[in-house]
Design an enzyme around this catalytic site. Structure first.
Site, mmCIF file in Angstrom:
data_model
loop_
_atom_site.group_PDB
_atom_site.id
_atom_site.type_symbol
_atom_site.label_atom_id
_atom_site.label_comp_id
_atom_site.label_asym_id
_atom_site.label_seq_id
_atom_site.Cartn_x
_atom_site.Cartn_y
_atom_site.Cartn_z
ATOM 1 N N ASP A 14 1.586 -11.612 5.230
ATOM 2 C CA ASP A 14 0.539 -11.285 4.256
ATOM 3 C C ASP A 14 0.764 -11.650 2.995
ATOM 4 O O ASP A 14 -0.504 -11.771 2.161
ATOM 5 C CB ASP A 14 0.473 -9.977 4.677
ATOM 6 C CG ASP A 14 0.435 -10.085 6.205
ATOM 7 O OD1 ASP A 14 1.050 -9.967 7.216
ATOM 8 O OD2 ASP A 14 -0.189 -9.021 6.945
ATOM 9 N N ASP A 42 1.135 -5.608 -1.584
ATOM 10 C CA ASP A 42 0.580 -5.652 -1.496
ATOM 11 C C ASP A 42 -0.442 -5.577 -3.294
ATOM 12 O O ASP A 42 -1.877 -5.699 -3.147
ATOM 13 C CB ASP A 42 -0.209 -4.402 -1.028
ATOM 14 C CG ASP A 42 0.026 -4.642 0.473
ATOM 15 O OD1 ASP A 42 -0.103 -6.784 1.349
ATOM 16 O OD2 ASP A 42 0.684 -4.150 1.905
HETATM 17 N N1 GLY Z 1 -1.809 -6.428 5.246
HETATM 18 C C1 GLY Z 1 -1.494 -6.204 6.374
HETATM 19 C C2 GLY Z 1 -3.052 -6.917 7.374
HETATM 20 O O1 GLY Z 1 -2.968 -7.819 7.436
HETATM 21 O O2 GLY Z 1 -3.146 -6.402 8.219
#
Ligand code: GLY
Length: 395
Positions: free
Chosen positions: A171, A113
């Site tokens: 994601d 992330d």
């Molecule tokens: N990346 C985690 C979400 O979109 O909740």
């Protein structure tokens, strides 16, 4: 067509220039959105000044997270976007303060992330200030993110928790933008090469025939697929709304960065799926999962809508028939800016939008504000006004 679209919107801007926003309810709606965001974010920034954290969400209770949370970059990023839209120097000072709290994250190698965390905060700071220190942080973060790419498998590993051998989530497409930026900035293709390989393999393995995506694809050590399923969606086979949004935004961005037509085609397929989905409600703000059994009573996900809007505004500039994407994104933006989703000043814990869903299967963050809904809402506003040729600071 792209030029035509731009000239049409430019002409509209001229038409309205002489009569103020009274003649244009859409600009009024956006102006109100900016005004609310300025108020809410300023209040929240002042409130958390002495706490070493970042506001994330409200349900089931107020959630403030530390720098290592995946959402830590969105609050500073929203402050930067709000500063850019308003010119408010107080917001800029707060943005710098909250961004500085993330300095150590550039060295963190425990998550994929890093793009969200660093590129939404230091990335916005670098875009607006052009400072070398931010650029150094972004490049170091790109190095950390690249360390999570196993050469044999060819993708960046998303998570280090869970039972999967090598989980990669849709994601993760969002974190590639920072890698493209790092290669452009340093002249070293290594980051871009990792991004391209990741995007190619995600394209091959994450999507179903109807262009919807699995949330989690896990890989064996030889690069074959171990499993396909979900973590945050309703079911392994369902279309989790935010996952579709991450995919759309990710492939639109990949086309912008590479010019590779297959990315554009994929973005178009996802956009068509979303825009024509039979379980999309009338106001177009999606239910949290397109297959949620509670539909039509399932909660909406304003965060997915905001990401869709921002991505579709960009996609509208990249294709010949972009007007349909622009129109859909404009509808999303107008509805997000209505009282149904835009919080009244002084409410909603300082967040801008209401009604998102974070993690339904964990019964966490259901029908709540989320800091990333606010971030992509502000980005969508900025993209919308740019396409319309309107300077937000003159609204
Ligand atoms: N990346 C985690 C979400 O979109 O909740």
């Amino acid at each position: 067509m792209r030029k035509k679209l731009l000239s049409i919107v430019g002409l509209c801007a001229l038409c309205f220039a002489g009569c103020g926003n009274d003649c244009d309810p859409k600009l009024d709606a956006v102006k109100r959105g900016i005004d609310h965001a300025r108020y809410q974010l300023s209040q929240a920034a002042a409130e958390f000044d002495s706490l070493p954290g970042f506001p994330r969400s409200l349900m089931p209770k107020f959630r403030v997270v530390d720098a290592y949370d995946w959402t830590s970059g969105f609050f500073p990023g929203s402050l930067w976007l709000a500063y850019d839209l308003t010119g408010d120097e107080t917001l800029r000072a707060e943005a710098e303060k909250y961004t500085a709290r993330l300095d150590s994250i550039q060295y963190y190698r425990g998550t994929h992330d890093l793009g969200f965390m660093i590129f939404c905060s230091f990335g916005q700071q670098q875009r607006l200030l052009g400072d070398a220190a931010s650029a150094d942080v972004i490049v170091e973060a790109a190095r950390s993110l690249s360390s999570r790419c196993n050469d044999r498998i060819g993708l960046i590993r998303s998570w280090d928790f869970g039972e999967w051998n090598y989980p990669v989530i849709i994601d993760n497409m969002m974190n590639l933008e920072m890698l493209f930026w790092a290669s452009k900035h340093t002249g070293d293709p290594v980051y871009r090469d990792i991004a391209v390989r990741h995007a190619d393999l995600t394209l091959r393995n994450h999507f179903r025939d109807d262009a919807s995506s699995y949330h989690v694809v896990s890989y064996n050590n030889d690069g074959t697929v171990e499993s396909r399923g979900t973590f945050q969606g309703y079911a392994d086979s369902s279309a989790w709304a935010r996952g579709q949004a991450w995919g759309l935004y990710g492939y639109t961005m990949c086309y912008r960065e590479t010019g590779d037509e297959k990315y554009l085609a994929q973005a178009g397929r996802i956009a068509d799926l979303v825009m024509n989905h039979p379980r999309t409600p009338e106001d177009r703000i999606p239910y949290w999962d397109y297959d949620a059994p509670q539909i039509p009573d399932a909660p909406r996900d304003a965060s997915a809508a905001a990401v869709f809007a921002s991505a579709l505004f960009e996609l509208s500039t990249l294709v010949d028939d972009g007007q349909k994407y622009f129109d859909y994104a404009e509808t999303l933006l107008m509805n997000l800016s209505s009282d149904d989703y835009l919080a009244a000043k002084g409410t909603n814990g300082g967040f801008v939008l209401m009604h998102s869903v974070g993690h339904w299967p964990a019964t966490s963050e259901i029908d709540t504000p989320l800091n990333y809904a606010d971030y992509y809402y502000l980005e969508a506003i900025a993209r919308y006004l740019k396409l319309r040729g309107v300077d937000p600071r003159t609204l």
